[in-house]
Design an enzyme around this catalytic site. Structure first.
Site, PDB file in Angstrom:
ATOM      1  CG  LEU A 203      -4.734  43.567  16.985  1.00 41.14           C
ATOM      2  CD1 LEU A 203      -3.574  43.341  17.939  1.00 41.14           C
ATOM      3  CD2 LEU A 203      -4.925  45.049  16.732  1.00 41.14           C
ATOM      4  NE  ARG A 291      -2.712  25.558  30.541  1.00 42.18           N
ATOM      5  CZ  ARG A 291      -2.098  25.751  29.382  1.00 42.18           C
ATOM      6  NH1 ARG A 291      -0.789  25.522  29.288  1.00 42.18           N
ATOM      7  NH2 ARG A 291      -2.748  26.168  28.313  1.00 42.18           N
TER       8      ARG A 291
END
Length: 450
Positions: A203, A291
């Site tokens: 992109l 995490r």
């Protein structure tokens, strides 16, 4: 609830966990290398254990040493922080095998999301939008060229086990495919021991938007909005804010629900972040971090929650202390990462801190393990602090950030503070009109490179 937890990390994140544990009445154990004997997290924890020499492979990454530290101190659970062993499924399995609790997701969830191809396939099945690309690993240059034509250039070749910008190469045209493909494979092999790569549409002007999720491991999950982390240098975030200046409330609700529903369906436990590229109103999944994120304080700032406390609670088998309807955005928060680095080349700059003064006042938070006289060791990441500000809206948060940067004193080493002073003079930063390529272009123009 746990009586004692061990923190398998160092620096500001270790200190962050020590503080959360103390507020909960839980004793904390700090582990450290010989280079970190005088570190603040060691000073602040209730107990400390030296687990090896300066090299992280012989200390913070040494699973036997960390398990032994739990055994000698009687710690019942391990908080991994971020980095080091925080997303190591093998470590989590060893923790569980020793009848200890890992404060984080299961080994299986870490394993699934740690492999980018498996993660993308899993997210597709869970209804999360993904970037157009290969269905799995790409084994040959011929297949890569065929996919490049099918997807449409430019494309990006990514190492399956990659991270931190390593093993990622862009091919703008078919002529560039061979070099990009072979280089990405070589970097994947050299850095991660795995040369498998996959290909995605590249992109051109996306923003980096990430959704904070939190699950209880029992089929219930929530989202805590998004963070915009588009200001990056070499795929490393330097400036993060929440909520994202380009995201509408309707978009936030829709993508947030999609992400929360996805992690609920797999019984995910603890904090996680689902990262997207966002362009022209569309979200494209790129990876999930299983995490706590470096930038979690901006989410805490706008929602008024303690994510570390919540991690500890659900790991101990308790219910989440909030539901989706309890989570309402309040104001705007921004974090800048303060690194001990010398501009313009961002060379690491370890050394002794001769003077340190943290900024303060309303809406200012400084997460750092620095103190006067502390010597920053040369063996680890150069992050030395995170300056987080909160305001009623984005203009107030920017003004507060500018003021707080002016108060911050870190003498004895070079830091990246001047970078943020300069960025706050830029119209695109002040208006939020940037994308993931903006900072690289700015650095090349203003600092002669990055």
């Amino acid at each position: 609830m746990f009586n004692k937890i061990l923190i398998a990390n160092r620096g500001e994140i270790a200190l962050r966990v020590v503080r959360a544990a103390r507020e909960m009445g839980i004793a904390s154990v700090a582990v450290h290398s010989t280079a970190d004997s005088d570190a603040m997290h060691v000073r602040m924890a209730d107990e400390s254990v030296c687990i090896g020499p300066p090299s992280s492979t012989q200390s913070y990454l040494s699973v036997p040493a960390i398990i032994a530290a739990c055994e000698v101190t009687g710690a019942e659970a391990i908080h991994p922080g971020y980095g080091f062993l925080s997303e190591n499924a093998g470590f989590v399995q060893v923790v569980e095998d020793h009848d200890l609790t890992f404060i984080g997701p299961t080994a299986e969830h870490i394993r699934i999301m740690g492999d980018k191809i498996t993660a993308k396939d899993t997210m597709k099945k869970l209804g999360v939008p993904c970037v157009p690309g290969s269905d799995g690993g790409v084994a040959s240059l011929e297949e890569a060229k065929r996919l490049g034509e099918e997807i449409g250039y430019p494309v990006i070749i990514k190492a399956t086990a990659g991270g931190g910008g390593r093993g990622m190469k862009v091919a703008q045209t078919a002529d560039q495919m061979e070099k990009a493909f072979l280089t990405a494979r070589a970097e994947g092999k050299a850095n991660f021991g795995n040369d498998e790569v996959y290909i995605e549409k590249y992109l051109t002007t996306p923003r980096h938007i990430e959704i904070q999720v939190f699950g209880d491991g029992k089929g219930r999950a929530v989202h805590l909005g998004e963070r915009d982390c588009s200001l990056q240098r070499r795929h490393q975030k330097v400036f993060e804010e929440a909520p994202g200046p380009s995201i509408s409330p309707e978009e936030r609700a829709a993508i947030g629900k999609t992400c929360a529903d996805a992690v609920a369906r797999i019984n995910y436990i603890g904090a996680g972040t689902i990262e997207f590229l966002y362009e022209n109103g569309e979200f494209y999944f790129i990876e999930m971090n299983t995490r706590l994120q470096v930038e979690h304080p901006v989410t805490e700032g706008i929602f008024g929650v303690d994510l570390v406390r919540e991690q500890i609670r659900v790991a101990a088998g308790m219910e989440m202390s909030f539901q989706q309807e309890d989570l309402t955005i309040n104001g705007h928060a921004i974090e800048v990462r303060i690194n001990a680095e010398k501009l313009p080349n961002f060379a690491p700059c370890p050394g002794r801190i001769t003077q340190y003064h943290a900024p303060g006042g309303l809406g200012v938070r400084m997460d750092s393990a620095l103190y006067d006289g502390y010597s920053i060791p040369p063996y680890y990441d150069s992050l030395i602090g995170k300056l987080i500000v909160h305001g009623r809206d984005r203009p107030e948060a920017l003004a507060r950030l500018n003021r707080a940067l002016g108060e911050l004193i870190v003498d004895g080493v070079d830091t990246t503070v001047p970078l943020f002073h300069a960025l706050l003079q830029e119209e695109d930063v002040l208006t939020g009109g940037y994308n993931i390529h903006w900072l690289e272009h700015w650095l090349e123009t203003n600092l002669g490179g990055s």
